[in-house]
Structures are given as structure tokens and as C-alpha cells.
Design a protein around this motif. Structure first.
Motif, mmCIF file in Angstrom:
data_model
loop_
_atom_site.group_PDB
_atom_site.id
_atom_site.type_symbol
_atom_site.label_atom_id
_atom_site.label_comp_id
_atom_site.label_asym_id
_atom_site.label_seq_id
_atom_site.Cartn_x
_atom_site.Cartn_y
_atom_site.Cartn_z
ATOM 1 N N MET A 177 0.832 -1.197 0.000
ATOM 2 C CA MET A 177 0.000 0.000 0.000
ATOM 3 C C MET A 177 0.864 1.244 0.000
ATOM 4 O O MET A 177 1.771 1.379 0.823
ATOM 5 N N SER A 178 0.603 2.134 -0.938
ATOM 6 C CA SER A 178 1.186 3.470 -0.922
ATOM 7 C C SER A 178 0.014 4.438 -1.021
ATOM 8 O O SER A 178 -0.670 4.478 -2.032
ATOM 9 N N GLY A 179 -0.245 5.166 0.054
ATOM 10 C CA GLY A 179 -1.491 5.901 0.166
ATOM 11 C C GLY A 179 -1.395 7.363 -0.215
ATOM 12 O O GLY A 179 -0.365 7.855 -0.688
ATOM 13 N N THR A 180 -2.498 8.060 0.035
ATOM 14 C CA THR A 180 -2.625 9.462 -0.337
ATOM 15 C C THR A 180 -1.633 10.346 0.397
ATOM 16 O O THR A 180 -1.307 11.439 -0.075
ATOM 17 N N SER A 181 -1.138 9.882 1.538
ATOM 18 C CA SER A 181 -0.156 10.680 2.276
ATOM 19 C C SER A 181 1.166 10.800 1.534
ATOM 20 O O SER A 181 1.960 11.707 1.817
ATOM 21 N N LEU A 182 1.426 9.885 0.610
ATOM 22 C CA LEU A 182 2.636 9.925 -0.218
ATOM 23 C C LEU A 182 3.917 9.861 0.610
ATOM 24 O O LEU A 182 4.934 10.462 0.248
ATOM 25 N N ASP A 183 3.870 9.121 1.713
ATOM 26 C CA ASP A 183 5.077 9.010 2.531
ATOM 27 C C ASP A 183 5.929 7.806 2.153
ATOM 28 O O ASP A 183 7.134 7.791 2.408
ATOM 29 N N GLY A 184 5.329 6.790 1.560
ATOM 30 C CA GLY A 184 6.106 5.624 1.179
ATOM 31 C C GLY A 184 5.236 4.401 1.009
ATOM 32 O O GLY A 184 4.011 4.497 0.889
ATOM 33 N N VAL A 185 5.877 3.233 1.003
ATOM 34 C CA VAL A 185 5.212 1.958 0.774
ATOM 35 C C VAL A 185 5.216 1.150 2.066
ATOM 36 O O VAL A 185 6.253 1.002 2.713
ATOM 37 N N ASP A 186 4.053 0.638 2.435
ATOM 38 C CA ASP A 186 3.951 -0.337 3.521
ATOM 39 C C ASP A 186 3.651 -1.695 2.916
ATOM 40 O O ASP A 186 2.818 -1.815 2.010
ATOM 41 N N GLY A 187 4.336 -2.721 3.400
ATOM 42 C CA GLY A 187 4.109 -4.080 2.918
ATOM 43 C C GLY A 187 3.957 -5.042 4.063
ATOM 44 O O GLY A 187 4.590 -4.877 5.121
ATOM 45 N N VAL A 188 3.104 -6.031 3.884
ATOM 46 C CA VAL A 188 2.908 -7.071 4.904
ATOM 47 C C VAL A 188 2.902 -8.435 4.247
ATOM 48 O O VAL A 188 2.489 -8.587 3.089
ATOM 49 N N LEU A 189 3.365 -9.421 4.988
ATOM 50 C CA LEU A 189 3.256 -10.824 4.605
ATOM 51 C C LEU A 189 2.230 -11.435 5.530
ATOM 52 O O LEU A 189 2.389 -11.416 6.762
ATOM 53 N N VAL A 190 1.150 -11.961 4.951
ATOM 54 C CA VAL A 190 -0.001 -12.402 5.730
ATOM 55 C C VAL A 190 -0.284 -13.871 5.459
ATOM 56 O O VAL A 190 -0.238 -14.324 4.308
ATOM 57 N N ASP A 191 -0.590 -14.595 6.523
ATOM 58 C CA ASP A 191 -0.996 -15.998 6.407
ATOM 59 C C ASP A 191 -2.495 -16.089 6.656
ATOM 60 O O ASP A 191 -2.986 -15.693 7.718
ATOM 61 N N PHE A 192 -3.234 -16.620 5.668
ATOM 62 C CA PHE A 192 -4.677 -16.766 5.772
ATOM 63 C C PHE A 192 -5.081 -18.218 6.032
ATOM 64 O O PHE A 192 -6.244 -18.593 5.812
ATOM 65 N N ALA A 193 -4.168 -19.048 6.500
ATOM 66 C CA ALA A 193 -4.475 -20.459 6.726
ATOM 67 C C ALA A 193 -5.672 -20.592 7.655
ATOM 68 O O ALA A 193 -5.731 -19.970 8.722
ATOM 69 N N GLY A 194 -6.626 -21.418 7.244
ATOM 70 C CA GLY A 194 -7.806 -21.635 8.072
ATOM 71 C C GLY A 194 -8.698 -20.429 8.168
ATOM 72 O O GLY A 194 -9.508 -20.309 9.085
ATOM 73 N N ASP A 195 -8.565 -19.485 7.222
ATOM 74 C CA ASP A 195 -9.338 -18.249 7.206
ATOM 75 C C ASP A 195 -9.030 -17.338 8.390
ATOM 76 O O ASP A 195 -9.780 -16.420 8.687
ATOM 77 N N THR A 196 -7.940 -17.592 9.101
ATOM 78 C CA THR A 196 -7.465 -16.622 10.072
ATOM 79 C C THR A 196 -6.627 -15.581 9.336
ATOM 80 O O THR A 196 -6.257 -15.789 8.172
ATOM 81 N N ILE A 197 -6.344 -14.477 9.977
ATOM 82 C CA ILE A 197 -5.560 -13.408 9.364
ATOM 83 C C ILE A 197 -4.399 -13.110 10.293
ATOM 84 O O ILE A 197 -4.563 -12.456 11.321
ATOM 85 N N GLN A 198 -3.218 -13.620 9.933
ATOM 86 C CA GLN A 198 -2.040 -13.467 10.778
ATOM 87 C C GLN A 198 -0.937 -12.750 9.997
ATOM 88 O O GLN A 198 -0.410 -13.276 9.025
ATOM 89 N N VAL A 199 -0.613 -11.526 10.419
ATOM 90 C CA VAL A 199 0.485 -10.794 9.791
ATOM 91 C C VAL A 199 1.796 -11.340 10.342
ATOM 92 O O VAL A 199 2.054 -11.296 11.537
ATOM 93 N N GLN A 200 2.635 -11.864 9.435
ATOM 94 C CA GLN A 200 3.901 -12.461 9.858
ATOM 95 C C GLN A 200 5.072 -11.487 9.780
ATOM 96 O O GLN A 200 6.021 -11.598 10.561
ATOM 97 N N GLN A 201 5.024 -10.566 8.811
ATOM 98 C CA GLN A 201 6.116 -9.604 8.668
ATOM 99 C C GLN A 201 5.556 -8.284 8.148
ATOM 100 O O GLN A 201 4.548 -8.253 7.421
ATOM 101 N N HIS A 202 6.247 -7.205 8.501
ATOM 102 C CA HIS A 202 5.910 -5.872 8.001
ATOM 103 C C HIS A 202 7.197 -5.187 7.567
ATOM 104 O O HIS A 202 8.235 -5.314 8.234
ATOM 105 N N ALA A 203 7.146 -4.486 6.452
ATOM 106 C CA ALA A 203 8.294 -3.718 5.982
ATOM 107 C C ALA A 203 7.790 -2.415 5.380
ATOM 108 O O ALA A 203 6.667 -2.343 4.866
ATOM 109 N N THR A 204 8.615 -1.396 5.446
ATOM 110 C CA THR A 204 8.231 -0.103 4.890
ATOM 111 C C THR A 204 9.427 0.518 4.174
ATOM 112 O O THR A 204 10.579 0.241 4.523
#
Length: 375
Positions: free
Chosen positions: A12-39
Motif C-alpha cells: 500500500m502506498s497511500g494518499t499521504s505519499l510518505d512511502g510503501v507499507d508491505g505485509v506478509l499475511v498468512d490466511f491459513a484456516g481463514d485466520t488473518i495473521q500478519v507475519q512480517q511488516h516492511a516499509t
């Protein structure tokens, strides 16, 4: 028995124009678990180019194409960082959801359909990363008669919704948007743009202090709200519109602010204008809650605005005794919410699951959102 991981990346790079946020997400079993974040911050030259493309410039087609290439390369760097931090292999990622950078948003204008434009180069991103990429999330909703935004309310419902609890979710990025999980009248979901979030605040702060943003709202806290200026800004017709509605820098930009300032005769210290802009964001957000989610007990706030203590205090003061909390208290830090939402939207596209946004954007029905670029 452990479930096999189902890994997606959201960018995601939003309207604020500050940069890029990225996440690695595991949806196993329809849960939502963020494993990593980088910007990754935008180079100032690219930020300036996006601002120019948002307001109109020369040789736009050429410049937009090159900006898309540059953005894809930044996205690829964030993807590489997520893989390095997690130890995951390229082939383990199902797909990358890449929203792109919105530079124009004119739904239903001109020919009753209008357009929305996100600069992106998903084919290049797929080539650089060796992964399937899902992009162009807004245009199908627009084609179906919708506003094309906001798209994140269904994700807010999936992650923050609690049976029997009246909750609203406020995202304060460059533009602010509200999701009402249990709106009055029995509608399944309500979501819309409230108005400016950080875009005006950041721009004014940068031009007068040289800082990209007002850290914790401390500069605004040193000023005084200018009542005449606030009244003039609140008279903007967008605020009185009923949902569905969406907006962007097409409306709330420096030219809009300069017009308000030019028509206000009272003395204007820079810190007082910052205080007034902070109050503007607080009022349009809080008033949206009071008008459209009067029964909500808790407001969950995400986006960069959740890190602005002065802004959060002003919103909380207008909504008392409702609880106003950061999304971190619900398990997802504020700067990870939108990127996670686009990982979720990418998964919906890969699984060919239509997303019902009729009550949010005004689209004619549920649609599969996003175009897939296969590796």
C-alpha cells in the motif's frame, strides 16, 4: 494438526505519499495473521512527481508511465525485504496485492461513470518478483456504478467485527474513511470517505517546518484553532453529502486550502493553521461517527493519524463517552491495516470471491475486484 500456510503479500502506498507499507499475511484456516511488516520511504523526487501528476502537469502520459515503473521497483524492494525477514521462498507466496498510487479519482463525473486512476506497473512487478500480482482493484466497482472507494470496509468487518458489539473503524491516511460495522437500519455494512485526513496536515507542516509530518501533533498543539477559518472549511459541500461518497487530492489539496486562507481575514500564524487543520480532520471524522454510527460503543482508529496524539485526543473529546482506541489494541498496528486489507482483497480475487460493496460504494452488486498478472 497444523494448517498449511496460505501466504499473500499486501502493498500500500497511500494518499499521504510518505512511502510503501508491505505485509506478509498468512490466511491459513481463514485466520488473518500478519507475519512480517516492511516499509520503504518514497524518494523525494518520486513523491514530487506523484503530487505533480495529481494536480496536472505537462507530458503526463510519459511521466506517469515512468513513475509507474519507479513505483513497481519500490514495491519489489519491499517484497524482497519481506521474504528476507521471513525466510520464505518466492514460490510460497500465492499472490501480491498491489494497490498502486491514486493520482486522480473522479467517480461518476463527466459521463456518469467517471474514472479512477492508480499509477502502477503490475506486469513489471510480477516480472521483478516472479509472483502473481493482483492490481486494479477499483475500476470494476466503478464500472458497476460504484464510487470505487473505499474498498477496505469488508476487510474491516472480517478483521475487527465482533458479534454483538457496535464497532466503527476509522482509517486516517491522507484522506479519512469510516466503516460502520453495524449501521442503523440493518444495513450489512456502511463505509465512506469523511474528508481530509493527513494530506493537508502533512503538506502545511512540510512547507512551514521542513518536516514531513507533525510528529504526535505537537506543532498543532502549540497553536490555537482559528474559528473563522474552521467555519469556512467546514462549509465545503462534500461534508454535507450523504454516502456513498469518496474523495481525494482532486478536492482536498493545497489550492483548496489556499482559497480558504485567502477568504479569511483574521491573522494566521502557521501553527494556528496547523491547529485548525487538525481540528478540521477531528470534526469531520467525529461528526461522521455521530451522524452515521450513533450507536457505536468503540471507534477503532488506524492509519498514520492514529499515531497523532493531538488528533486522537480531539476526536476522543468530541465522541466521549465512546471509546476511541488504536487498531493496535485489536491486534493490528495502524500502519499495517491497509496493506493487510490489500493482501485480503488479492486473496478474494484469486479465489474468485465477489465482494459486496452496494451499501458502501453504491455499486449495482457484488463483483470480483482486481486483475491478475500471472508470473
Amino acid at each position: 494438526m497444523s494448517l498449511k500456510p496460505e501466504l499473500y503479500i499486501g502493498l500500500m502506498s497511500g494518499t499521504s505519499l510518505d512511502g510503501v507499507d508491505g505485509v506478509l499475511v498468512d490466511f491459513a484456516g481463514d485466520t488473518i495473521q500478519v507475519q512480517q511488516h516492511a516499509t520503504l520511504a518514497f524518494p523525494e523526487s518520486l513523491r514530487a512527481e506523484f503530487l505533480a501528476l495529481n494536480t496536472g502537469t505537462t507530458d503526463e502520459l510519459h511521466r506517469a508511465a515512468l513513475a509507474g515503473n519507479a513505483l513497481a521497483r519500490l514495491y519489489a524492494q519491499v517484497v524482497a525485504e519481506l521474504l528476507a525477514r521471513s525466510g520464505k521462498a518466492t514460490h510460497s507466496i500465492v499472490a501480491v496485492g498491489a494497490h498502486g498510487q491514486t493520482v486522480r479519482h473522479r467517480p461518476r463525473d463527466f459521463d456518469a461513470t467517471g474514472y479512477t486512476l492508480q499509477i502502477n506497473q503490475p506486469a513489471l512487478l510480477s516480472e521483478l518478483c516472479g509472483m502473481d500480482v493482483v492490481a486494479d482493484f477499483r475500476s470494476r466497482d466503478l464500472a458497476a456504478g460504484g464510487q470505487g472507494a473505499p474498498l477496505v470496509p469488508p476487510f474491516h468487518a472480517a478483521f475487527f467485527g465482533t458479534p454483538g458489539v457496535n464497532t466503527a473503524v476509522l482509517n486516517i491516511g491522507g484522506i479519512s474513511n469510516l466503516t460502520v460495522l453495524r449501521p442503523p437500519g440493518g444495513s450489512a455494512l456502511l463505509g465512506f470517505d469523511c474528508g481530509p485526513g493527513n494530506a493537508l496536515l502533512d503538506g502545511w507542516c512540510a512547507s512551514h517546518t521542513g518536516k514531513a509530518y507533525d510528529d504526535n501533533g505537537s506543532w498543532a498543539a502549540s497553536g490555537q484553532v482559528l474559528p473563522a477559518l474552521l467555519e469556512r472549511m467546514l462549509a465545503e459541500p462534500f461534508f454535507a453529502l450523504a454516502p456513498p461518497k469518496s474523495t481525494g487530492r482532486d478536492l482536498f489539496n493545497r489550492e483548496w486550502l489556499d482559497r480558504q486562507l485567502a477568504q479569511t481575514t483574521s491573522p494566521q500564524r502557521p501553527q494556528d493553521v496547523q491547529a485548525t487543520l487538525t481540528e478540521l480532520t477531528a470534526q469531520v471524522c467525529a461528526d461522521s461517527v455521530l451522524r452515521h454510527a450513533p450507536g457505536c460503543d468503540t471507534l477503532v482508529v488506524c492509519g498514520g493519524g492514529a499515531l497523532n496524539g493531538c488528533l486522537m485526543q480531539r476526536i476522543a473529546a468530541r465522541l466521549a463517552p465512546k471509546a476511541v482506541i488504536s487498531s493496535e489494541a485489536r491486534g493490528l498496528p495502524p500502519l499495517q491495516v491497509e496493506a493487510t486489507a490489500f493482501a485480503w482483497l488479492a486473496r478474494q480475487a484469486v479465489l474468485r470471491k465477489p465482494i459486496a460493496l452496494e451499501s458502501v460504494t453504491g455499486a449495482r452488486g457484488a463483483r470480483i475486484l482486481g486483475a491478475i498478472y500471472h508470473a
